[in-house]
Design an enzyme around this catalytic site. Structure first.
Site, PDB file in Angstrom:
ATOM      1  N   ARG A  14       0.842  -1.211   0.000  1.00  0.00           N
ATOM      2  CA  ARG A  14       0.000   0.000   0.000  1.00  0.00           C
ATOM      3  C   ARG A  14       0.875   1.259   0.000  1.00  0.00           C
ATOM      4  O   ARG A  14       1.043   1.909  -1.019  1.00  0.00           O
ATOM      5  CB  ARG A  14      -0.945  -0.033   1.213  1.00  0.00           C
ATOM      6  CG  ARG A  14      -2.072   0.991   1.142  1.00  0.00           C
ATOM      7  CD  ARG A  14      -1.684   2.389   1.576  1.00  0.00           C
ATOM      8  NE  ARG A  14      -1.186   2.451   2.945  1.00  0.00           N
ATOM      9  CZ  ARG A  14      -0.618   3.544   3.452  1.00  0.00           C
ATOM     10  NH1 ARG A  14      -0.461   4.637   2.733  1.00  0.00           N
ATOM     11  NH2 ARG A  14      -0.152   3.540   4.696  1.00  0.00           N
ATOM     12  N   ASP A  15       1.487   1.582   1.121  1.00  0.00           N
ATOM     13  CA  ASP A  15       2.286   2.810   1.198  1.00  0.00           C
ATOM     14  C   ASP A  15       3.433   2.739   0.176  1.00  0.00           C
ATOM     15  O   ASP A  15       3.772   3.724  -0.489  1.00  0.00           O
ATOM     16  CB  ASP A  15       2.855   2.962   2.620  1.00  0.00           C
ATOM     17  CG  ASP A  15       3.162   4.398   2.998  1.00  0.00           C
ATOM     18  OD1 ASP A  15       3.588   5.153   2.098  1.00  0.00           O
ATOM     19  OD2 ASP A  15       3.007   4.772   4.166  1.00  0.00           O
ATOM     20  N   HIS A 206       4.577   4.441  12.708  1.00  0.00           N
ATOM     21  CA  HIS A 206       4.629   4.378  11.244  1.00  0.00           C
ATOM     22  C   HIS A 206       5.632   5.451  10.804  1.00  0.00           C
ATOM     23  O   HIS A 206       5.268   6.604  10.588  1.00  0.00           O
ATOM     24  CB  HIS A 206       3.225   4.638  10.690  1.00  0.00           C
ATOM     25  CG  HIS A 206       3.119   4.688   9.210  1.00  0.00           C
ATOM     26  ND1 HIS A 206       2.793   3.586   8.440  1.00  0.00           N
ATOM     27  CD2 HIS A 206       3.305   5.705   8.323  1.00  0.00           C
ATOM     28  CE1 HIS A 206       2.762   3.919   7.161  1.00  0.00           C
ATOM     29  NE2 HIS A 206       3.066   5.219   7.063  1.00  0.00           N
ATOM     30  N   HIS A 208       8.543   7.226   8.495  1.00  0.00           N
ATOM     31  CA  HIS A 208       9.133   7.341   7.148  1.00  0.00           C
ATOM     32  C   HIS A 208      10.581   7.788   7.298  1.00  0.00           C
ATOM     33  O   HIS A 208      10.940   8.456   8.274  1.00  0.00           O
ATOM     34  CB  HIS A 208       8.335   8.347   6.307  1.00  0.00           C
ATOM     35  CG  HIS A 208       7.071   7.748   5.754  1.00  0.00           C
ATOM     36  ND1 HIS A 208       7.001   7.197   4.498  1.00  0.00           N
ATOM     37  CD2 HIS A 208       5.844   7.589   6.308  1.00  0.00           C
ATOM     38  CE1 HIS A 208       5.780   6.729   4.283  1.00  0.00           C
ATOM     39  NE2 HIS A 208       5.051   6.957   5.376  1.00  0.00           N
ATOM     40  N   CYS A 239       3.863   9.439   0.973  1.00  0.00           N
ATOM     41  CA  CYS A 239       2.527  10.012   0.780  1.00  0.00           C
ATOM     42  C   CYS A 239       2.528  10.946  -0.422  1.00  0.00           C
ATOM     43  O   CYS A 239       3.294  11.909  -0.458  1.00  0.00           O
ATOM     44  CB  CYS A 239       2.096  10.778   2.041  1.00  0.00           C
ATOM     45  SG  CYS A 239       0.495  11.572   1.827  1.00  0.00           S
ATOM     46  N   ASN A 248       8.803   4.260   3.809  1.00  0.00           N
ATOM     47  CA  ASN A 248       8.924   3.837   5.212  1.00  0.00           C
ATOM     48  C   ASN A 248      10.316   3.242   5.407  1.00  0.00           C
ATOM     49  O   ASN A 248      11.057   3.039   4.463  1.00  0.00           O
ATOM     50  CB  ASN A 248       7.874   2.769   5.518  1.00  0.00           C
ATOM     51  CG  ASN A 248       6.475   3.335   5.486  1.00  0.00           C
ATOM     52  OD1 ASN A 248       5.821   3.331   4.464  1.00  0.00           O
ATOM     53  ND2 ASN A 248       6.025   3.848   6.613  1.00  0.00           N
TER      54      ASN A 248
END
Ligand code: HMG
Ligand code: MG
Length: 312
Positions: A14-15, A206, A208, A239, A248
């Site tokens: 996803r990310d 979470h 980054h 993002c 990440n």
């Protein structure tokens, strides 16, 4: 899970993929997810149910959700921005959702086109439906350690939003350092306060690695008591609504760090590197992971030496 061990929450599909110009087809996404599960992750974010006009990389998440083989003991999470997203997720048999909103107004506006208060209201409605359907809810609070548009974000505000989201029905919080703005003592202090307020089992980090602080921040968070960490194989991602955002922390680098500390993650570092190798070979994505780059150069050099020996 022992008191000192960690749980890795893999967000690569996803990310990792949402911010890449390469769009993976469903077959490859499904294979990536299944390889990550095979390698040992027990939490995986398989995609997002956001508007396909804004994030075309995630337009086929329903199909991905339907095609992935569900393994016993693994939690498959879909990212959901609102009620429409939740309905799509439910339609695709999703039992675990992750919602998101930011602690800063400007990023929230750019990301989901809502004020912070509007987002809280919007998620309240979505949570009512999710709770009624017995869906587990993880709530990201983004820009928790700094905003790309506003700079510093008061941590009191982050905690207040997290508290509201939990009161509205979320089961746990993930503190999102969207642009890797945090520094170790700041993250340590934030982690301590969040654990004190909500309990260690309800707080994930979470992080980054946008500004080079990723692992240092993870270590500080671990020392403050955090035991759930989000990572992305190969360190892909970021993002799309935070200019210059990077991925990440690489899953393989996080595990390498914890292995060296004797902290059990239940995942074998070399198997993560194999999945990173698969992503590298199967896509045009450049993997920022330093550990992956180093080990693949090492392998290439060894192959070269063997070839030279064989022809000598
Ligand atoms: P909007 O335009 O304000 O939505 O978008 P709306 O409620 O006004 O609805 C407009 C139209 O969109 C309607 O259709 C809705 O049905 C439709 P129409 O009636 O005009 O035909 N719609 C949807 N369609 C599909 N899926 C949906 C959906 N919702 C409404 N879910 C919205 C609001 C949030 C949907 C939009 O702004 C969006 O999709 N943004 C993308 C945000 C995103 O994906 N960002 C990246 C993920 S967050 C992140 O990376 C941070 C994180 O990793 C943590 C961290 O690092 O800090 C999680
Ligand atoms: Mg993120």
């Amino acid at each position: 899970m022992g008191e000192d061990s960690v749980r890795i929450f893999e967000v690569g599909p996803r990310d990792g993929l949402q911010n890449e110009s390469v769009i993976l087809d469903v077959d490859r996404k499904v294979e990536m997810i299944e390889r990550l599960v095979e390698m040992g992750v027990r939490d995986i974010e398989f995609g997002s149910f956001v508007h396909p006009k804004w994030i075309p990389q995630m337009a086929d998440t329903e199909e991905v959700a339907r095609r992935v083989t569900r393994r016993e003991g693994v939690r498959y999470w879909g990212l959901v921005p609102n009620l429409v997203g939740l309905e799509r997720a439910l339609e695709a048999n999703t039992t675990h959702i992750a919602t998101f909103m930011s602690a800063s107004e400007t990023h929230n506006q750019h990301n989901v086109n809502r004020t912070v208060d509007e987002s809280l209201d919007c998620l309240k409605t979505a949570y009512e439906t999710a709770n009624a359907e017995d869906v587990t809810i993880r709530a990201y609070v983004s820009t928790a350690f700094g905003c790309p548009y506003e700079g510093d974000v008061p941590f009191d505000r982050v905690l207040a939003i997290a508290e509201t989201l939990l009161a509205q029905g979320a089961d746990m919080i993930a503190l999102g350092d969207t642009i890797g703005a945090g520094t170790p003592h700041q993250v340590r202090d934030g982690a301590r306060r969040a654990i004190e307020a909500f309990g260690v089992d309800r707080v994930a980090m979470h992080l980054h690695d946008t500004q080079g602080m990723g692992l240092a921040n993870a270590l500080a968070a671990y020392q403050a008591g955090i035991r759930i960490f989000d990572t992305s194989v190969g360190a892909t991602g970021g993002c799309p609504y935070a200019p210059g955002a990077a991925g990440n922390i690489a899953t393989e680098e996080m595990i390498h760090m914890f292995d060296g500390m004797g902290v059990d993650s239940g995942i074998d570092r070399d198997r993560v590197l194999e999945v990173a190798g698969w992503v590298d070979r199967e896509t045009d994505i450049d993997l920022p992971s330093k550990l992956y780059q180093y080990t693949s150069q090492l392998e290439a050099a060894e192959d070269q030496t063997e070839e030279t020996r064989a022809t000598a």
